[in-house]
Write a protein that holds these residues in place. Sequence first.
Motif, PDB file in Angstrom:
ATOM      1  N   ASN A  34      -3.648   3.486   6.432  1.00 40.73           N
ATOM      2  CA  ASN A  34      -2.935   3.548   5.160  1.00 40.73           C
ATOM      3  C   ASN A  34      -2.986   2.159   4.531  1.00 40.73           C
ATOM      4  O   ASN A  34      -2.414   1.216   5.056  1.00 40.73           O
ATOM      5  CB  ASN A  34      -1.490   3.980   5.401  1.00 40.73           C
ATOM      6  N   ASP A  35      -3.667   2.047   3.425  1.00 40.25           N
ATOM      7  CA  ASP A  35      -3.785   0.737   2.784  1.00 40.25           C
ATOM      8  C   ASP A  35      -2.764   0.539   1.662  1.00 40.25           C
ATOM      9  O   ASP A  35      -2.823  -0.428   0.937  1.00 40.25           O
ATOM     10  CB  ASP A  35      -5.199   0.517   2.253  1.00 40.25           C
ATOM     11  N   GLY A  36      -1.837   1.448   1.522  1.00 39.19           N
ATOM     12  CA  GLY A  36      -0.780   1.294   0.533  1.00 39.19           C
ATOM     13  C   GLY A  36      -1.032   2.013  -0.775  1.00 39.19           C
ATOM     14  O   GLY A  36      -0.103   2.211  -1.550  1.00 39.19           O
ATOM     15  N   THR A  37      -2.272   2.396  -1.042  1.00 40.46           N
ATOM     16  CA  THR A  37      -2.540   3.055  -2.324  1.00 40.46           C
ATOM     17  C   THR A  37      -1.923   4.441  -2.378  1.00 40.46           C
ATOM     18  O   THR A  37      -1.485   4.877  -3.442  1.00 40.46           O
ATOM     19  CB  THR A  37      -4.051   3.156  -2.593  1.00 40.46           C
ATOM     20  N   SER A  38      -1.871   5.144  -1.255  1.00 41.80           N
ATOM     21  CA  SER A  38      -1.263   6.475  -1.277  1.00 41.80           C
ATOM     22  C   SER A  38       0.243   6.376  -1.496  1.00 41.80           C
ATOM     23  O   SER A  38       0.836   7.235  -2.150  1.00 41.80           O
ATOM     24  CB  SER A  38      -1.570   7.225   0.014  1.00 41.80           C
ATOM     25  N   ILE A  39       0.866   5.326  -0.966  1.00 46.15           N
ATOM     26  CA  ILE A  39       2.296   5.121  -1.201  1.00 46.15           C
ATOM     27  C   ILE A  39       2.537   4.807  -2.670  1.00 46.15           C
ATOM     28  O   ILE A  39       3.454   5.354  -3.297  1.00 46.15           O
ATOM     29  CB  ILE A  39       2.830   3.995  -0.295  1.00 46.15           C
ATOM     30  N   ASP A  40       1.706   3.944  -3.244  1.00 49.90           N
ATOM     31  CA  ASP A  40       1.836   3.618  -4.675  1.00 49.90           C
ATOM     32  C   ASP A  40       1.651   4.852  -5.538  1.00 49.90           C
ATOM     33  O   ASP A  40       2.356   5.048  -6.528  1.00 49.90           O
ATOM     34  CB  ASP A  40       0.818   2.550  -5.067  1.00 49.90           C
ATOM     35  N   GLN A  41       0.695   5.700  -5.167  1.00 53.79           N
ATOM     36  CA  GLN A  41       0.449   6.901  -5.950  1.00 53.79           C
ATOM     37  C   GLN A  41       1.634   7.866  -5.843  1.00 53.79           C
ATOM     38  O   GLN A  41       2.019   8.503  -6.829  1.00 53.79           O
ATOM     39  CB  GLN A  41      -0.824   7.583  -5.470  1.00 53.79           C
ATOM     40  N   GLY A  42       2.224   7.975  -4.668  1.00 55.63           N
ATOM     41  CA  GLY A  42       3.391   8.829  -4.500  1.00 55.63           C
ATOM     42  C   GLY A  42       4.563   8.351  -5.329  1.00 55.63           C
ATOM     43  O   GLY A  42       5.267   9.154  -5.955  1.00 55.63           O
ATOM     44  N   ILE A  43       4.792   7.045  -5.355  1.00 54.26           N
ATOM     45  CA  ILE A  43       5.876   6.483  -6.173  1.00 54.26           C
ATOM     46  C   ILE A  43       5.605   6.745  -7.651  1.00 54.26           C
ATOM     47  O   ILE A  43       6.513   7.089  -8.415  1.00 54.26           O
ATOM     48  CB  ILE A  43       6.036   4.980  -5.883  1.00 54.26           C
ATOM     49  N   ALA A  44       4.355   6.606  -8.081  1.00 49.60           N
ATOM     50  CA  ALA A  44       4.005   6.851  -9.480  1.00 49.60           C
ATOM     51  C   ALA A  44       4.269   8.313  -9.863  1.00 49.60           C
ATOM     52  O   ALA A  44       4.786   8.597 -10.945  1.00 49.60           O
ATOM     53  CB  ALA A  44       2.544   6.492  -9.728  1.00 49.60           C
TER      54      ALA A  44
END
Length: 72
Positions: A34-44
């Motif tokens: 997990n490089d953090g982009t999926s977390i950022d996309q979920g927050i968005a």
Amino acid sequence: MAITKSLFPAMAIFAFIFGVAAQQPPAPAPAPANDGTSIDQGIAYILMLIALVLTYLIHPFDVDAASYRIFS
């Protein structure tokens, strides 16, 4: 017999040199799961959903009911 005695050290050195040279470099480390982009996309997505809900909750209060007659 003399050829075998003189040939063996040369072959051993040859095998050692090519054995060392043929070693593969170690494999690179695996990529992080997990490089953090999926977390950022979920927050968005959550923020966009909140904005959409707030828009539909606030919008009817600033427009009178007569303007909602589309098919009349």
